[in-house]
Design an enzyme around this catalytic site. Structure first.
Site, mmCIF file in Angstrom:
data_model
loop_
_atom_site.group_PDB
_atom_site.id
_atom_site.type_symbol
_atom_site.label_atom_id
_atom_site.label_comp_id
_atom_site.label_asym_id
_atom_site.label_seq_id
_atom_site.Cartn_x
_atom_site.Cartn_y
_atom_site.Cartn_z
ATOM 1 N N TYR A 14 0.818 -1.217 0.000
ATOM 2 C CA TYR A 14 0.000 0.000 0.000
ATOM 3 C C TYR A 14 0.850 1.266 0.000
ATOM 4 C CZ TYR A 14 -3.959 -3.048 1.135
ATOM 5 O OH TYR A 14 -4.919 -4.022 1.111
ATOM 6 N N LYS B 38 3.755 -15.313 1.420
ATOM 7 C CA LYS B 38 3.751 -16.155 0.211
ATOM 8 C C LYS B 38 5.204 -16.359 -0.212
ATOM 9 C CE LYS B 38 0.625 -16.894 -2.472
ATOM 10 N NZ LYS B 38 0.061 -18.228 -2.806
ATOM 11 N N ASP C 243 -2.458 -18.020 1.495
ATOM 12 C CA ASP C 243 -3.675 -18.581 0.885
ATOM 13 C C ASP C 243 -4.161 -19.788 1.678
ATOM 14 O OD1 ASP C 243 -1.315 -19.812 0.062
ATOM 15 O OD2 ASP C 243 -2.053 -20.319 -1.934
ATOM 16 N N ASP D 124 -4.909 -7.228 5.807
ATOM 17 C CA ASP D 124 -6.161 -6.548 5.484
ATOM 18 C C ASP D 124 -7.235 -7.590 5.167
ATOM 19 O OD1 ASP D 124 -7.987 -4.644 4.780
ATOM 20 O OD2 ASP D 124 -6.900 -3.875 3.054
ATOM 21 N N ASP E 62 -10.307 -9.244 7.948
ATOM 22 C CA ASP E 62 -11.738 -9.114 7.643
ATOM 23 C C ASP E 62 -12.401 -10.480 7.608
ATOM 24 O OD1 ASP E 62 -11.572 -6.402 7.506
ATOM 25 O OD2 ASP E 62 -12.566 -6.225 5.559
#
Ligand code: NAD
Length: 368
Positions: free
Chosen positions: A142, A192, A225, A249, A253
Site C-alpha cells: 500500500y 507467500k 492462501d 487486510d 476481515d
C-alpha cells in the site's frame, strides 16, 4: 506516579454515542478499581472539519503524541462525502496512524458463546474462538514505490510495489511475539514465500527474531492462501497470526466475520515504546460512524468498550481488569440482552446503547 492519560476522540455519527458508554467504564475503573485516568477530549473527522476546516488540528495531533493512549470512536458521514480528498474525515485518522507510526494493528476475533449462532460457520467451529491477527500497518504494497498508472507502448499499466525492510518485519514480529506471551504463546506467520521474495525475507526475519529473542514462543509458518482456508476450516488452531499489510487486510476481515457482528469488533494500533515503556497506541472499534442509525440510541457500544479493554491490557498492563470487562460483556450477552444489531431469529426486545452500557456496568459491579 502520574495517572495514566487518555485522549478521547469520539468523532462523528455513532462515535460519541458508543464513546459515552466507554466513559462509564473509565469512571467505574476510578471509583471501583482505584485506577484513575487523566482524560482529555478533542475533535477528529467531520466534527473537527466543521470547527477547524481540517479533520485533525495540529494541537490535537500534539495531544495524541503526548498521552499514553488514544481512544477513537468513528469518523465520517454523508455530509462530508463531497469534500476534497485532503480534508475528508478519514484523513484525520490516517494522519494519527502515520504520525504516531502505528505499525502493528491488532485485530482480535473473539466469538462469545451467546453469539455463536451469528457466524456463517457452524457453531462448534467458532464457539469459544479467541485469536488475534497482527497486521503490519505502515509499509508493504500500500506504500511501496514505484506506484501508479503508467503508459507502456499502446496500453496502460498499473503498478504497486511490495517492499519490506528487515527492520519493518522485525518490529512487527516482536510485537506479535510479545502479544503471544500474554496469551497462549503461539505465533503463526503468514506470507507467500513460495512466490514472493518479500515473503522469503519475511519468513527468514520472523524466524531469526524468534530464535534469538523469543525461543519460548511456538512459531509456525504458513502460506497466506492456506491461512485463509485454515481460518474458515478450523480457526481455533491459531492463537496469534502475524502477517503483512495486504494479507493482514484480507485475513483480518475474514476472521472478523467468524464472530458475526460489526458492532462487536475492537482493534488496537500500536507503535514503538515511549519513554515510559508504554507503546504509542490508538484503540478504536472496527466499525464506522453508521450514519443510518446515528442519534437513535441503537448503536452497539461493545466494540468500543472491548477496544478500551484492549487499552487496559496492552497500554496499562491491567490484564485482569481487561478480562473483567470482557467477562462482563459475555455475561450481559449470556443474559440475552442485545442491541438491535444482535437480534437473532429468536426475537426479543432490543435495548438501547446506554442500557447496554449500564448492563455492562452492573455486571462489572457484580464481578467484585
Ligand atoms: P459502518 O461500519 O459505519 O456501517 C455499516 C453497517 O453496520 C451499517 O448498517 C451500520 O448501521 C452497522 N453498524 C456499524 N457499527 C455498528 C454498531 N456499533 N452498532 C450497530 N450497528 C452498527 O460502515 P459504512 O456504512 O460503510 O460507513 C459509514 C461511514 O463511516 C463512512 O463515512 C465511512 O467512510 C466511515 N467509516 C469510518 C471508519 C472509521 O472511523 N474507522 C471505518 C469504516 C467506515
Amino acid at each position: 506516579m502520574a495517572n495514566p492519560s487518555l485522549l478521547i476522540l469520539a468523532g462523528d455519527g455513532i462515535g460519541p454515542e458508543v464513546m459515552a458508554e466507554v466513559k462509564k467504564i473509565i469512571a467505574w475503573m476510578g471509583a471501583r478499581r482505584g485506577v484513575t485516568f487523566d482524560v482529555a477530549e478533542d475533535l477528529v473527522g467531520g466534527s473537527a472539519y466543521d470547527k477547524h476546516g481540517t479533520p485533525l488540528h495540529d494541537d490535537t495531533m500534539a495531544k495524541a503524541q503526548a498521552v499514553d493512549a488514544v481512544l477513537l470512536g468513528a469518523v465520517g458521514g454523508p455530509k462530508y462525502d463531497t469534500l476534497d480528498f485532503s480534508v475528508k474525515p478519514e484523513r484525520g485518522l490516517l494522519r494519527l496512524r502515520k504520525e504516531m507510526d502505528l505499525f502493528s494493528n491488532l485485530r482480535p476475533a473473539q466469538c462469545f458463546d451467546a453469539l455463536a449462532d451469528f457466524s456463517s460457520l457452524k457453531k462448534d467451529v467458532v464457539a469459544g474462538l479467541d485469536i488475534v491477527i497482527v497486521r503490519e500497518l505502515t509499509s508493504g504494497v500500500y506504500f511501496g514505490e514505484p506506484r501508479g498508472i503508467f503508459t507502456e507502448g499502446n496500453e496502460r499499466v498499473g503498478i504497486n510495489t511490495q517492499r519490506y525492510t528487515e527492520s519493518e518485519i522485525a518490529r512487527v514480529a516482536r510485537s506479535a511475539f510479545e502479544l503471544a506471551r500474554k496469551r497462549a504463546n503461539k505465533v503463526c506467520s503468514m506470507e507467500k514465500a513460495n512466490v514472493m521474495e518479500s515473503g522469503i525475507l519475511w519468513r527468514e526475519v520472523v524466524q531469526d527474531i524468534h530464535d534469538k529473542e523469543y525461543p519460548d514462543v511456538a512459531l509456525s509458518h504458513m502460506y497466506a492462501d492456506n491461512g485463509a482456508m485454515q481460518l474458515v476450516r478450523w480457526p481455533k488452531q491459531f492463537d496469534v497470526i502475524v502477517t503483512d499489510n495486504l494479507f493482514g487486510d484480507i485475513l483480518s476481515d475474514c476472521a472478523a466475520m467468524l464472530t458475526g457482528s460489526l458492532g462487536m469488533l475492537p482493534s488496537a494500533s500500536l507503535g514503538a515504546p515511549m519513554a515510559n515503556g508504554r507503546p504509542k497506541a490508538l484503540y478504536e472499534p472496527v466499525h464506522g460512524s453508521a450514519p443510518d442509525i446515528a442519534g437513535q440510541g441503537k448503536a452497539n457500544p461493545i466494540a468500543c468498550i472491548l477496544s478500551f479493554a484492549m487499552a487496559l491490557r496492552y497500554s496499562f498492563d491491567l490484564g485482569e481488569d481487561a478480562a473483567r470487562v470482557e467477562k462482563a460483556v459475555e455475561q450481559v450477552l449470556a443474559n440475552g440482552l442485545r442491541t438491535a444489531d444482535l437480534m437473532g431469529p429468536d426475537g426479543g426486545t432490543p435495548i438501547s446503547t446506554s442500557q447496554m452500557g449500564d448492563a455492562i456496568i452492573a455486571a462489572l459491579d457484580a464481578s467484585l
